[in-house]
Design a protein around this motif. Structure first.
Motif, mmCIF file in Angstrom:
data_model
loop_
_atom_site.group_PDB
_atom_site.id
_atom_site.type_symbol
_atom_site.label_atom_id
_atom_site.label_comp_id
_atom_site.label_asym_id
_atom_site.label_seq_id
_atom_site.Cartn_x
_atom_site.Cartn_y
_atom_site.Cartn_z
ATOM 1 N N GLN A 100 26.847 -31.633 13.302
ATOM 2 C CA GLN A 100 28.237 -31.246 13.555
ATOM 3 C C GLN A 100 29.149 -31.563 12.366
ATOM 4 O O GLN A 100 30.241 -31.018 12.273
ATOM 5 N N PHE A 101 28.692 -32.430 11.479
ATOM 6 C CA PHE A 101 29.460 -32.734 10.268
ATOM 7 C C PHE A 101 29.188 -31.714 9.163
ATOM 8 O O PHE A 101 30.093 -31.358 8.406
ATOM 9 N N ASP A 159 27.957 -28.570 9.577
ATOM 10 C CA ASP A 159 28.209 -27.192 9.984
ATOM 11 C C ASP A 159 29.275 -27.213 11.085
ATOM 12 O O ASP A 159 28.998 -27.577 12.227
ATOM 13 N N LYS A 160 30.490 -26.839 10.737
ATOM 14 C CA LYS A 160 31.629 -26.952 11.657
ATOM 15 C C LYS A 160 31.451 -26.092 12.910
ATOM 16 O O LYS A 160 32.066 -26.353 13.944
ATOM 17 N N ARG A 161 30.618 -25.050 12.845
ATOM 18 C CA ARG A 161 30.411 -24.195 14.022
ATOM 19 C C ARG A 161 29.877 -25.004 15.194
ATOM 20 O O ARG A 161 30.220 -24.752 16.356
ATOM 21 N N GLN A 209 30.552 -27.846 16.125
ATOM 22 C CA GLN A 209 31.538 -28.680 16.814
ATOM 23 C C GLN A 209 32.038 -28.017 18.098
ATOM 24 O O GLN A 209 32.618 -28.679 18.964
#
Length: 496
Positions: free
Chosen positions: A422-423, A425-427, A429
């Motif tokens: 999640q850090f 690749d913002k998708r 999140q």
């Protein structure tokens, strides 16, 4: 040891072995994705959560330092996180080489070196951004210098190097406190038995203060972890924890041979008991330290303090990867015992050539068998790791594109996703997810487990029995996609 041993071909063999194994370690570090524990270390470092780091048993301080350094230099590269562990391997291999060379019989030295270095369970930790590999490297050098100091350097000042190695070993992994207690005990025993060159003076008190600070610092860190409730990893039963858990992973891919672990337990325990008995008797009789005596006291401390702390404070026994701590001192101790037996039985024999042939045949055959075992286990472990992780990113991507609202996954998927992916690749999140315990779902009548997944619209599962239970419970679902052993399940509505 004869000078020929420290030159070719043994040195050449060591160099070639070290280069090949370092390459193998680096290849695996390059290919395998981030692990559960590595992602947890990454998370606390990325968020600069120093308070949590202090109470986290997963924190290995030296490893965390190098991980943070690599993050500043190379960003979020998993391979960069692991470079410090990879670099530690040649130092580990050379420490084992030097330790083995302390055996006077060069054929026994070769067998000892082969058994120590070709351990598939030990070497895999040099491919990970964890502290175990670095701690093993410092321990190997620590044992080597301990024997050298007792043999050659009759001076308290020589222990400054030992204190430094102890401190670095604990910074790499706090569980090696057992080994440090053993080393400190050896120093005090030198003073109590009034060995030559060991008098009570300023240098003596400085060394005691250094050991006290090192042990106190490590002990404080462990107590903070215990207070935070994170000092739980370990076992409840001595033999099962220290030995069975270790042998199971040493011979993991022979798991069909159910009697193998108990046989290895019995074999190693007999050799340990006989070796310890011999060296204690020898010390009691002669009041002199030798390599076997030094290693025996280290081994006794590791095992003895495990039992004491477990019963006095409820501390778990060393277990699985933390049980690696006994490997080097125990194997070295047993080979020093074997050498003593060989020497006493054959020193008066007239047939020297036959002795050499027998010893060389045993050593070469033994080393080749250990090498075969290593290659088979290491390759199987590598293939297994690759297979388990090959679909992770694909599953995350597919869940993202399906706009999943709430996903149930095992910890294998959840922890790296939350702490690392999640850090980078913002998708990801946007994905909302929680743990599921699939072993409980595979029990069709575990109402608590089945009720817990009522809020999910997607599940990621790997057990065929879970599908069987869904049908049995009349759950309205659809298998969206299959990835090897894994499946994405779409739960169309709540339970009927």
């Amino acid at each position: 040891m004869p000078s020929t041993v420290s030159h070719s071909p043994f040195t050449v063999l060591h160099i070639v072995t070290t280069l090949l194994l370092t390459f193998a370690v680096a290849i695996i570090a390059w290919h395998i994705k981030i692990s559960y524990d590595e992602s947890l270390s990454y998370y606390v470092l990325k968020t600069n959560d120093l308070k949590r780091m202090l109470g986290l048993a997963n924190t290995h301080w030296l490893n965390s330092f190098f991980m943070k350094l690599s993050m500043l230099i190379a960003g979020d590269s998993v391979f960069a996180f692991r470079i410090a562990s990879i670099i530690a391997f040649p130092f580990y291999a050379t420490g084992l080489f030097k330790l083995s060379l302390l055996l006077k019989n060069h054929w026994l030295a070769l067998a000892c070196y082969a058994l120590l270095i070709f351990n598939p369970y030990t070497i895999q930790f040099f491919s990970l951004a964890r502290g175990y590999g670095m701690a093993l490297a410092f321990q190997a050098w620590l044992l080597y210098y301990l024997i050298i100091i007792f043999k050659n350097e009759k001076s308290v000042q020589a222990w400054n190097k030992i204190c430094l190695l102890c401190a670095l070993m604990l910074l790499a992994n706090l569980t090696y406190l057992y080994t440090v207690f053993g080393v400190f005990g050896l120093f005090l025993l030198q003073m109590i038995t009034r060995q030559k060159g060991y008098e009570w003076n300023t240098n003596t008190y400085k060394t005691i203060v250094l050991f006290t600070l090192i042990i106190g610092g490590a002990g404080t860190s462990l107590m903070i972890c215990r207070y935070a409730g994170d000092l739980w990893f370990g076992g409840e039963y001595f033999i099962e924890s220290l030995f069975s858990s270790f042998w199971h992973r040493y011979a993991y891919y022979y798991s069909d041979i159910q009697a193998l672990t108990p046989l290895l337990n019995v074999f190693i325990l007999i050799l340990i008991t006989v070796s310890i008995g011999y060296f204690i008797y020898n010390f009691w009789k002669k009041r002199r330290f030798n390599a076997g005596t030094i290693l025996t006291l280290i081994v006794l401390t590791i095992f003895g303090l495990n039992i004491f702390f477990h019963h006095a404070f409820g501390t778990p026994y060393l277990f699985k990867r933390t049980a690696l701590q006994w490997w080097t001192p125990v194997i070295a101790m047993m080979f020093f015992y074997i050498e003593k037996i060989f020497t006493s039985n054959f020193e008066n024999s007239a047939n020297t050539n036959q002795q050499q042939i027998s010893k060389s045949f045993f050593s070469i055959t033994f080393s080749l068998l250990i090498l075969f075992h290593f290659v088979y286990q290491y390759k199987a472990n590598y293939n297994d790791r690759i297979e388990k992780q090959r679909y992770d990113i694909q599953i995350y991507n597919d869940l993202y594109h399906k706009k999943a609202n709430h996903v149930g996954m095992s910890r294998h998927f959840c922890v790296p996703l939350k702490n690392y992916y999640q850090f980078i690749d913002k998708r990801y999140q946007q994905l909302r997810f929680d743990f599921i315990y699939e072993t409980k779902l595979a029990n069709c009548v575990n109402e608590k487990a089945w009720n817990a997944i009522a809020s999910f619209d997607y599940l990621v599962i790997s057990e065929p029995q879970t599908i069987t239970c869904m049908r049995w419970r009349n759950v309205n679902f659809e298998v969206v996609k299959t990835y090897g052993q894994y499946q994405i399940i779409h739960l169309k509505d709540n339970f009927e």
